[in-house]
Motif scaffolding. Sequence first.
Motif, short mmCIF file in Angstrom:
data_model
loop_
_atom_site.label_atom_id
_atom_site.label_comp_id
_atom_site.label_asym_id
_atom_site.label_seq_id
_atom_site.Cartn_x
_atom_site.Cartn_y
_atom_site.Cartn_z
N ARG A 1 27.62 44.54 29.48
CA ARG A 1 28.33 43.19 29.07
C ARG A 1 28.06 42.96 27.71
NH1 ARG A 1 26.05 41.38 33.99
NH2 ARG A 1 23.82 41.22 33.15
N TYR A 2 27.11 43.28 27.01
CA TYR A 2 26.91 43.48 25.56
C TYR A 2 27.96 44.22 24.86
CZ TYR A 2 25.40 44.23 20.80
OH TYR A 2 25.45 44.50 19.42
N LEU A 3 28.23 45.50 25.33
CA LEU A 3 29.32 46.28 24.75
C LEU A 3 30.59 45.98 25.13
CD1 LEU A 3 27.52 49.95 25.39
CD2 LEU A 3 27.83 48.70 23.18
N ASN A 4 30.79 45.36 26.16
CA ASN A 4 32.08 44.94 26.66
C ASN A 4 32.58 43.77 25.48
OD1 ASN A 4 34.27 44.95 27.94
ND2 ASN A 4 33.76 43.60 29.71
N GLN A 5 31.30 42.99 25.29
CA GLN A 5 31.84 41.94 24.34
C GLN A 5 32.06 42.47 22.93
OE1 GLN A 5 28.63 38.88 23.81
NE2 GLN A 5 30.21 37.37 24.22
N LEU A 6 31.17 43.25 22.73
CA LEU A 6 31.30 43.73 21.28
C LEU A 6 32.73 44.60 20.97
CD1 LEU A 6 29.77 44.21 18.60
CD2 LEU A 6 29.05 46.35 19.40
N GLN B 1 40.73 49.76 27.97
CA GLN B 1 39.93 50.77 28.35
C GLN B 1 40.40 52.10 28.41
OE1 GLN B 1 37.05 50.20 31.29
NE2 GLN B 1 36.41 48.31 30.74
N GLN B 2 41.60 52.03 29.22
CA GLN B 2 42.43 53.47 29.15
C GLN B 2 42.71 53.87 27.68
OE1 GLN B 2 45.49 52.37 31.97
NE2 GLN B 2 43.91 52.64 33.89
N LYS C 1 22.99 51.12 15.49
CA LYS C 1 24.43 51.36 15.22
C LYS C 1 25.26 50.05 15.60
CE LYS C 1 25.64 55.33 16.15
NZ LYS C 1 26.08 56.64 16.42
N TRP C 2 25.10 49.61 16.92
CA TRP C 2 25.72 48.58 17.44
C TRP C 2 25.57 47.31 16.79
CZ3 TRP C 2 23.32 49.46 22.99
CH2 TRP C 2 24.09 50.50 23.40
N LEU C 3 24.21 46.93 16.25
CA LEU C 3 23.76 45.93 15.59
C LEU C 3 24.56 45.82 14.08
CD1 LEU C 3 20.18 45.27 16.11
CD2 LEU C 3 22.20 44.01 17.11
N GLU C 4 24.76 47.18 13.42
CA GLU C 4 25.41 47.26 12.21
C GLU C 4 26.81 46.88 12.40
OE1 GLU C 4 26.31 50.76 8.69
OE2 GLU C 4 25.26 51.10 10.70
N PHE C 5 27.55 47.31 13.39
CA PHE C 5 28.78 47.13 13.64
C PHE C 5 29.17 45.55 13.99
CE2 PHE C 5 32.65 47.89 16.93
CZ PHE C 5 33.63 47.98 16.01
N GLU C 6 28.15 45.17 14.75
CA GLU C 6 28.34 43.76 15.20
C GLU C 6 28.32 42.78 13.73
OE1 GLU C 6 26.17 40.26 17.98
OE2 GLU C 6 25.54 42.19 17.88
N THR D 1 33.78 51.57 22.33
CA THR D 1 34.32 51.89 23.76
C THR D 1 33.94 53.12 24.48
OG1 THR D 1 36.34 52.90 22.62
CG2 THR D 1 36.16 50.43 23.16
N ASP D 2 33.41 54.13 23.75
CA ASP D 2 32.87 55.37 24.46
C ASP D 2 31.58 55.10 25.13
OD1 ASP D 2 33.01 57.99 25.20
OD2 ASP D 2 31.82 58.64 23.40
N HIS D 3 30.86 54.27 24.48
CA HIS D 3 29.59 53.75 24.88
C HIS D 3 29.46 52.84 25.95
CE1 HIS D 3 27.35 54.77 20.56
NE2 HIS D 3 27.77 55.84 21.16
N LEU D 4 30.68 51.99 25.72
CA LEU D 4 31.04 51.12 26.93
C LEU D 4 31.36 51.83 28.26
CD1 LEU D 4 31.39 48.53 28.18
CD2 LEU D 4 33.82 48.48 27.10
N SER D 5 32.16 52.91 28.06
CA SER D 5 32.64 53.65 29.29
C SER D 5 31.24 54.47 29.80
CB SER D 5 33.41 54.80 28.62
OG SER D 5 34.64 54.29 28.26
#
Length: 340
Positions: A57-62, A319-320, A13-18, A40-44
């Motif tokens: 770090r990857y999710l933050n960048q994405l 994030q908030q 899913k992340w790679l598709e979004f990227e 962002t939910d996954h990042l949290s």
Amino acid sequence: MREAAFVKQNKDKWLEFENILKNKKHLDPNLLSDLYIEVTDHLSYAKTFYAQSNTERYLNQLASQAHQIIYKTKKEPKNRIISFFKTEFPTLFYQHHRELLITFLTFAFFVFIGAYSTATDADFVRSFGLNDAYVNTTLENIEKGDPMAIYKEQGEFHMFLGITLNNIKVALFAFGYGILLGIGSLYFMMQNGIMLGGFQYFFYDQGLLWESARTIWIHGTIEISVIIIAGAAGLVMGNGMLFTGTLPRLEAFKRGVINGLKILISTIPFFIIAGFLEGFVTRHTEMPDWLAILIITSSLGLILFYYVFYPIKLNRELQQNALLKTNIELNLKPTLKNDE
């Protein structure tokens, strides 16, 4: 859930979004927003259970990339520069505070080495830090009672222009050396740190530490700070080759180069400010101490705010906002189901 299982469950899913973000495919804004909320939910979740990990770090960048695209769709092209300095760059730079800390600590360590080396060997400053002409001219100025006269030799505008261009050239070297797996940028920090340490000890040895510090750091506070930041940009580029995360190495390197260049671009206004201060203000060595201290502390405050505190504040707000949107979506879904 173990980190490896979390990554395996969501990686596709992340790679598709990227891929969507990378290829700039046209998407319905609502769909893009939904995808952004999910990431962002996954990042949290990653921040909670896998703090400081490559996954975080990857999710933050994405999430940052997605935010930038969403943000750009709300702005007209004429605001591109404003949005870069106000939102895009600070959001990006938050991810690279670690590189900034590494370059700062490297620079500070070698400042101490330069000072110590000059203290134990009086000729060290001539052989490594300053050239003979500069040292001899400064010694002559000290004898004449105006140790900082070297800042008054050129015309104001010519000095401003020359210093600004030279500082930008130095920053390009600090960044460009990062191609050597980041080690080149750290080596550049070593060279400049030793030079600065030897330079300051030279004036201390002449009994002019305060006189030199109050004068030189009027422009040097911003100048040295952004050279360190340019070194961090080089380290970001180098890390793109070494630490690829989930990306192919070439793609990670490209991203490192782009992010490093963005960091480098952010320093240009500050180099102009530093050049202006050196060309037009530093030469006024007769100014009262309180005014020199005010300029130095204001310069330091500006750098710390824009490169440290503001990115942290902006990232927390993003994030908030993302969490708030997620909670709203989660609260609405049961209501929608009941309505159906």
